[in-house]
Scaffold this motif. Structure first.
Motif, PDB file in Angstrom:
ATOM      1  N   LYS A   1      10.095  24.025 -19.688  1.00  0.00           N
ATOM      2  CA  LYS A   1      10.109  25.481 -19.838  1.00  0.00           C
ATOM      3  C   LYS A   1       9.263  26.158 -18.772  1.00  0.00           C
ATOM      4  O   LYS A   1       8.326  25.573 -18.245  1.00  0.00           O
ATOM      5  CB  LYS A   1       9.588  25.844 -21.221  1.00  0.00           C
ATOM      6  N   ASN A   2       9.583  27.401 -18.532  1.00  0.00           N
ATOM      7  CA  ASN A   2       8.831  28.223 -17.590  1.00  0.00           C
ATOM      8  C   ASN A   2       7.505  28.617 -18.238  1.00  0.00           C
ATOM      9  O   ASN A   2       7.500  29.223 -19.306  1.00  0.00           O
ATOM     10  CB  ASN A   2       9.653  29.469 -17.247  1.00  0.00           C
ATOM     11  N   PRO A   3       6.369  28.301 -17.606  1.00  0.00           N
ATOM     12  CA  PRO A   3       5.061  28.638 -18.188  1.00  0.00           C
ATOM     13  C   PRO A   3       4.868  30.124 -18.434  1.00  0.00           C
ATOM     14  O   PRO A   3       4.083  30.524 -19.286  1.00  0.00           O
ATOM     15  CB  PRO A   3       4.050  28.129 -17.162  1.00  0.00           C
ATOM     16  N   ARG A   4       5.601  30.931 -17.718  1.00  0.00           N
ATOM     17  CA  ARG A   4       5.515  32.383 -17.875  1.00  0.00           C
ATOM     18  C   ARG A   4       5.800  32.801 -19.317  1.00  0.00           C
ATOM     19  O   ARG A   4       5.321  33.832 -19.778  1.00  0.00           O
ATOM     20  CB  ARG A   4       6.508  33.007 -16.901  1.00  0.00           C
TER      21      ARG A   4
ATOM     22  N   LYS B   1      -2.807  25.520 -21.959  1.00  0.00           N
ATOM     23  CA  LYS B   1      -1.998  25.072 -23.105  1.00  0.00           C
ATOM     24  C   LYS B   1      -2.329  23.616 -23.430  1.00  0.00           C
ATOM     25  O   LYS B   1      -2.519  23.250 -24.595  1.00  0.00           O
ATOM     26  CB  LYS B   1      -0.509  25.242 -22.788  1.00  0.00           C
ATOM     27  N   ALA B   2      -2.426  22.768 -22.406  1.00  0.00           N
ATOM     28  CA  ALA B   2      -2.770  21.358 -22.616  1.00  0.00           C
ATOM     29  C   ALA B   2      -4.180  21.238 -23.191  1.00  0.00           C
ATOM     30  O   ALA B   2      -4.411  20.464 -24.130  1.00  0.00           O
ATOM     31  CB  ALA B   2      -2.658  20.578 -21.302  1.00  0.00           C
ATOM     32  N   ALA B   3      -5.125  22.001 -22.653  1.00  0.00           N
ATOM     33  CA  ALA B   3      -6.499  21.977 -23.169  1.00  0.00           C
ATOM     34  C   ALA B   3      -6.513  22.408 -24.629  1.00  0.00           C
ATOM     35  O   ALA B   3      -7.228  21.833 -25.462  1.00  0.00           O
ATOM     36  CB  ALA B   3      -7.400  22.874 -22.327  1.00  0.00           C
TER      37      ALA B   3
ATOM     38  N   LEU C   1      -0.527  17.608 -19.175  1.00  0.00           N
ATOM     39  CA  LEU C   1       0.212  18.784 -18.737  1.00  0.00           C
ATOM     40  C   LEU C   1       1.690  18.629 -19.082  1.00  0.00           C
ATOM     41  O   LEU C   1       2.317  19.562 -19.601  1.00  0.00           O
ATOM     42  CB  LEU C   1       0.051  18.995 -17.228  1.00  0.00           C
ATOM     43  N   HIS C   2       2.233  17.458 -18.830  1.00  0.00           N
ATOM     44  CA  HIS C   2       3.647  17.203 -19.128  1.00  0.00           C
ATOM     45  C   HIS C   2       3.929  17.272 -20.626  1.00  0.00           C
ATOM     46  O   HIS C   2       5.015  17.699 -21.024  1.00  0.00           O
ATOM     47  CB  HIS C   2       4.085  15.857 -18.546  1.00  0.00           C
ATOM     48  N   ARG C   3       2.966  16.894 -21.447  1.00  0.00           N
ATOM     49  CA  ARG C   3       3.146  16.946 -22.901  1.00  0.00           C
ATOM     50  C   ARG C   3       3.349  18.361 -23.419  1.00  0.00           C
ATOM     51  O   ARG C   3       3.850  18.542 -24.534  1.00  0.00           O
ATOM     52  CB  ARG C   3       1.940  16.330 -23.612  1.00  0.00           C
ATOM     53  N   THR C   4       3.002  19.365 -22.642  1.00  0.00           N
ATOM     54  CA  THR C   4       3.194  20.751 -23.082  1.00  0.00           C
ATOM     55  C   THR C   4       4.666  21.146 -23.092  1.00  0.00           C
ATOM     56  O   THR C   4       5.030  22.142 -23.716  1.00  0.00           O
ATOM     57  CB  THR C   4       2.437  21.743 -22.179  1.00  0.00           C
ATOM     58  N   GLY C   5       5.500  20.410 -22.365  1.00  0.00           N
ATOM     59  CA  GLY C   5       6.911  20.775 -22.245  1.00  0.00           C
ATOM     60  C   GLY C   5       7.155  21.846 -21.196  1.00  0.00           C
ATOM     61  O   GLY C   5       8.284  22.288 -21.009  1.00  0.00           O
ATOM     62  N   MET C   6       6.104  22.252 -20.505  1.00  0.00           N
ATOM     63  CA  MET C   6       6.214  23.278 -19.474  1.00  0.00           C
ATOM     64  C   MET C   6       6.419  22.616 -18.109  1.00  0.00           C
ATOM     65  O   MET C   6       6.071  21.457 -17.912  1.00  0.00           O
ATOM     66  CB  MET C   6       4.933  24.125 -19.421  1.00  0.00           C
ATOM     67  N   TYR C   7       6.933  23.398 -17.169  1.00  0.00           N
ATOM     68  CA  TYR C   7       7.116  22.905 -15.811  1.00  0.00           C
ATOM     69  C   TYR C   7       5.750  22.661 -15.169  1.00  0.00           C
ATOM     70  O   TYR C   7       4.885  23.541 -15.166  1.00  0.00           O
ATOM     71  CB  TYR C   7       7.912  23.911 -14.979  1.00  0.00           C
TER      72      TYR C   7
END
Length: 178
Positions: A13-16, A54-56, A128-134
């Protein structure tokens, strides 16, 4: 092979989308004003800062259920610069922290061997990848050992207990009513 790569790229997903568009635009405005970067670059670095936070936040939430789940992750220099700007925009940063971590995501500037060696960054990227974001490789690859903080800032108590507020604030979880 190409089909799998395309599917993987579309799955992130787009982090935006992590925060309201007006809040994202404010963070972009603040960063550009200070750093004089292009609009495209600024949107990307702010997005990667959101992915990091988000990861933090996910780690903090997991660690409250299981303290053994805590893992220290670190930003790269460009992401940390955007984090510094976000910290100053409190009307965005506080609700964002609450949304991501259900608490404030604090920043303690520190440079230590874990960061300098690249081990901290290597540990960070999977989270970071676990967030599902790019996860934009420009902001994470080849950045090992970087920090906003020079080695002399270690005297700021990066890992030591910071002390008590001696009854000035309530003990226990922070509760904010809106």
């Amino acid at each position: 092979m190409t089909i799998a790569t395309d599917q993987t790229a579309s799955a992130v997903k787009n982090p935006r989308t992590l925060i309201p568009s007006w809040a994202f635009d404010l963070l972009v405005y603040d960063f550009r004003k200070k750093h004089h970067t292009s609009h495209a670059y600024t949107e990307r670095v702010v997005g990667q800062t959101l992915v990091f936070l988000k990861a933090a936040g996910q780690i903090r939430r997991e660690a409250r259920r299981d303290p053994g789940a805590y893992v220290r992750i670190v930003p790269t220099r460009p992401v940390d610069e955007a984090w510094h700007e976000a910290l100053q925009r409190t009307e965005v940063y506080l609700p964002m922290s609450l949304a991501f971590a259900n608490s404030m995501i604090h920043h303690r500037p520190v440079m230590d061997d874990d960061i300098a060696s690249g081990a901290a960054l290597a540990r960070t990227i999977p989270y970071l990848h676990r967030t599902g974001m790019y996860v934009d490789p420009e902001f994470w690859n080849a950045e090992a050992g970087s920090s906003c903080c020079p080695p002399e800032c270690n005297d700021q108590g990066g890992r030591e207990f910071l002390g008590s507020w001696e009854g000035r604030v309530a003990d226990g979880p922070l509760t904010i009513s809106f």
